[in-house]
Write a protein that holds these residues in place. Sequence first.
Motif, PDB file in Angstrom:
ATOM      1  N   GLY A  76       0.255  -1.014   0.284  1.00 44.03           N
ATOM      2  CA  GLY A  76      -0.421  -0.085  -0.148  1.00 44.03           C
ATOM      3  C   GLY A  76       1.270   1.658   0.020  1.00 44.03           C
ATOM      4  O   GLY A  76       0.668   2.048   0.247  1.00 44.03           O
ATOM      5  N   GLN A  79       0.357   3.255  -3.661  1.00 44.73           N
ATOM      6  CA  GLN A  79      -1.092   3.975  -3.611  1.00 44.73           C
ATOM      7  C   GLN A  79      -0.959   4.937  -2.536  1.00 44.73           C
ATOM      8  O   GLN A  79      -1.351   6.298  -2.800  1.00 44.73           O
ATOM      9  CB  GLN A  79      -2.074   2.840  -2.761  1.00 44.73           C
ATOM     10  N   SER A  82       0.221   7.986  -3.845  1.00 44.65           N
ATOM     11  CA  SER A  82       0.004   8.325  -4.538  1.00 44.65           C
ATOM     12  C   SER A  82      -1.811   9.763  -3.721  1.00 44.65           C
ATOM     13  O   SER A  82      -2.299   9.967  -5.287  1.00 44.65           O
ATOM     14  CB  SER A  82      -0.426   7.927  -6.074  1.00 44.65           C
ATOM     15  N   PHE A  84      -3.865   8.154  -2.167  1.00 47.05           N
ATOM     16  CA  PHE A  84      -4.870   6.908  -1.938  1.00 47.05           C
ATOM     17  C   PHE A  84      -4.817   6.148  -0.891  1.00 47.05           C
ATOM     18  O   PHE A  84      -3.993   5.684  -0.372  1.00 47.05           O
ATOM     19  CB  PHE A  84      -4.857   6.109  -2.923  1.00 47.05           C
ATOM     20  N   ASP A 106      -5.432   2.956   5.020  1.00 49.97           N
ATOM     21  CA  ASP A 106      -6.134   3.227   3.837  1.00 49.97           C
ATOM     22  C   ASP A 106      -7.849   3.550   4.281  1.00 49.97           C
ATOM     23  O   ASP A 106      -8.286   3.522   4.959  1.00 49.97           O
ATOM     24  CB  ASP A 106      -6.853   1.432   3.878  1.00 49.97           C
TER      25      ASP A 106
END
Length: 137
Positions: A76, A79, A82, A84, A106
Amino acid sequence: MPRLSPVLLAGLLAIGAGGALGGVGAEQKAERVGDTRACIPNGAIVSRVVEDEQTLSFELLGGRRYRNRLSGPCPGLRQAGSGFGALGFEVHGSSLCRGDLLRIVDTARGETSNIRTATACPLGAFERLPDRELPRR
């Protein structure tokens, strides 16, 4: 209580004075490109960039830059870098150090309230990169 000999005490005072006056020491040697250090000062970090699933780079005040390679891929991380997700660091003290935990949160799944359950990856050593050239005034 243990006593310090006058010779040992004088040596310790000389080492302390040399560090305070900017004398040559291990920390100054670590400032060469390619050298590594265990920690960077947390308050001096002005930006960080996720390079891949295992690598981050940090820019400090004054243009000094360091790269940190984790011991393995951190699920992760790319992401989160970026946008996210979010990055959090579990720091003990005023510096970000090898072994401190990078946590990937997350945000799409609403895990922001409990960062301790987020994916955790220990930081590696900080490798000195060439300084970013600052614009001249």
